[in-house]
Scaffold this motif. Structure first.
Motif, mmCIF file in Angstrom:
data_model
loop_
_atom_site.group_PDB
_atom_site.id
_atom_site.type_symbol
_atom_site.label_atom_id
_atom_site.label_comp_id
_atom_site.label_asym_id
_atom_site.label_seq_id
_atom_site.Cartn_x
_atom_site.Cartn_y
_atom_site.Cartn_z
ATOM 1 N N ALA A 99 0.840 -1.205 0.000
ATOM 2 C CA ALA A 99 0.000 0.000 0.000
ATOM 3 C C ALA A 99 0.872 1.251 0.000
ATOM 4 O O ALA A 99 0.567 2.236 -0.688
ATOM 5 N N SER A 100 1.978 1.214 0.746
ATOM 6 C CA SER A 100 2.897 2.359 0.763
ATOM 7 C C SER A 100 3.540 2.556 -0.605
ATOM 8 O O SER A 100 3.648 3.688 -1.090
ATOM 9 N N ALA A 101 3.949 1.465 -1.232
ATOM 10 C CA ALA A 101 4.564 1.557 -2.560
ATOM 11 C C ALA A 101 3.555 2.098 -3.577
ATOM 12 O O ALA A 101 3.893 2.930 -4.425
ATOM 13 N N ALA A 102 2.302 1.652 -3.468
ATOM 14 C CA ALA A 102 1.268 2.142 -4.391
ATOM 15 C C ALA A 102 1.010 3.629 -4.165
ATOM 16 O O ALA A 102 0.831 4.389 -5.130
ATOM 17 N N ALA A 103 1.013 4.066 -2.906
ATOM 18 C CA ALA A 103 0.791 5.488 -2.609
ATOM 19 C C ALA A 103 1.949 6.334 -3.128
ATOM 20 O O ALA A 103 1.743 7.443 -3.627
ATOM 21 N N TRP A 104 3.160 5.825 -3.018
ATOM 22 C CA TRP A 104 4.336 6.550 -3.529
ATOM 23 C C TRP A 104 4.290 6.587 -5.051
ATOM 24 O O TRP A 104 4.618 7.593 -5.678
ATOM 25 N N GLN A 108 5.163 9.432 -8.265
ATOM 26 C CA GLN A 108 4.050 10.088 -8.954
ATOM 27 C C GLN A 108 2.788 10.137 -8.099
ATOM 28 O O GLN A 108 1.746 10.610 -8.559
ATOM 29 N N GLY A 109 2.872 9.661 -6.858
ATOM 30 C CA GLY A 109 1.708 9.660 -5.968
ATOM 31 C C GLY A 109 1.377 11.058 -5.463
ATOM 32 O O GLY A 109 2.071 12.043 -5.747
ATOM 33 N N ALA A 110 0.295 11.140 -4.691
ATOM 34 C CA ALA A 110 -0.197 12.437 -4.209
ATOM 35 C C ALA A 110 0.849 13.177 -3.369
ATOM 36 O O ALA A 110 1.096 14.368 -3.593
ATOM 37 N N TRP A 111 1.471 12.502 -2.405
ATOM 38 C CA TRP A 111 2.436 13.192 -1.525
ATOM 39 C C TRP A 111 3.667 13.676 -2.289
ATOM 40 O O TRP A 111 4.035 14.843 -2.170
ATOM 41 N N PRO A 112 4.332 12.823 -3.059
ATOM 42 C CA PRO A 112 5.527 13.323 -3.741
ATOM 43 C C PRO A 112 5.221 14.409 -4.777
ATOM 44 O O PRO A 112 6.088 15.226 -5.094
ATOM 45 N N GLN A 113 4.001 14.444 -5.277
ATOM 46 C CA GLN A 113 3.639 15.466 -6.265
ATOM 47 C C GLN A 113 3.080 16.743 -5.626
ATOM 48 O O GLN A 113 2.900 17.744 -6.300
ATOM 49 N N MET A 114 2.846 16.693 -4.339
ATOM 50 C CA MET A 114 2.296 17.833 -3.616
ATOM 51 C C MET A 114 3.343 18.948 -3.521
ATOM 52 O O MET A 114 4.534 18.671 -3.379
#
Length: 145
Positions: A99-104, A108-114
């Motif tokens: 789940a953490s890998a999918a979020a990252w 390109q996930g929400a947090w790194p793109q924020m």
């Protein structure tokens, strides 16, 4: 000339032959409370039978373990139980990592793109939420250590 520091220490140390009994670390009985103590009612219970995977906090029905305080119950002589903690297994740990890998999402996930401003705002929000529970958190820490 002057003596090296190690020589100075050797000159001040008592001869080994004059040493008396070996050093014994002083001990005290463990801290304890019972129902008559004013602190009894402030003892916490933290229900950690929850998991947070993929951003979702869920109740845990699997195995758990007791969290104890170093403070003893004066009546039973046992450490006080101050909470429960979910005991996740290998399958659960892999699910959390996936789940953490999918979020990252490879950056390109929400947090790194924020934006930095958005991240700061989120962290400040988390800090504000913790501040609202400060007294509760401090009490748990006092019983835990």
């Amino acid at each position: 000339g002057s003596l090296p520091h190690s020589m100075f220490v050797l000159l001040l140390a008592p001869p080994l032959s004059s040493a008396s009994a070996p050093f014994a670390l002083p001990t005290a009985p463990p801290a304890s409370v019972d129902a008559s103590d004013s602190m009894w009612d402030s003892r916490p219970f933290v229900d950690g039978r929850k998991t947070c995977v993929g951003g979702a906090v869920e109740a845990w029905s699997g195995p758990s373990e007791e969290v104890t305080s170093p403070v003893f119950d004066a009546r039973t002589g046992k450490r006080l139980v101050i909470g429960q903690l979910a005991t996740m297994g290998e399958v659960d740990a892999v699910r959390a990592v996936e789940a953490s890998a999918a979020a990252w999402d490879r950056g390109q996930g929400a947090w790194p793109q924020m934006s930095l401003a958005e991240r700061i705002e989120r962290v400040e929000g988390a800090v504000a939420a913790l501040k609202e529970r400060r007294d509760e958190i401090v009490n748990v820490l006092m019983w835990e250590i």
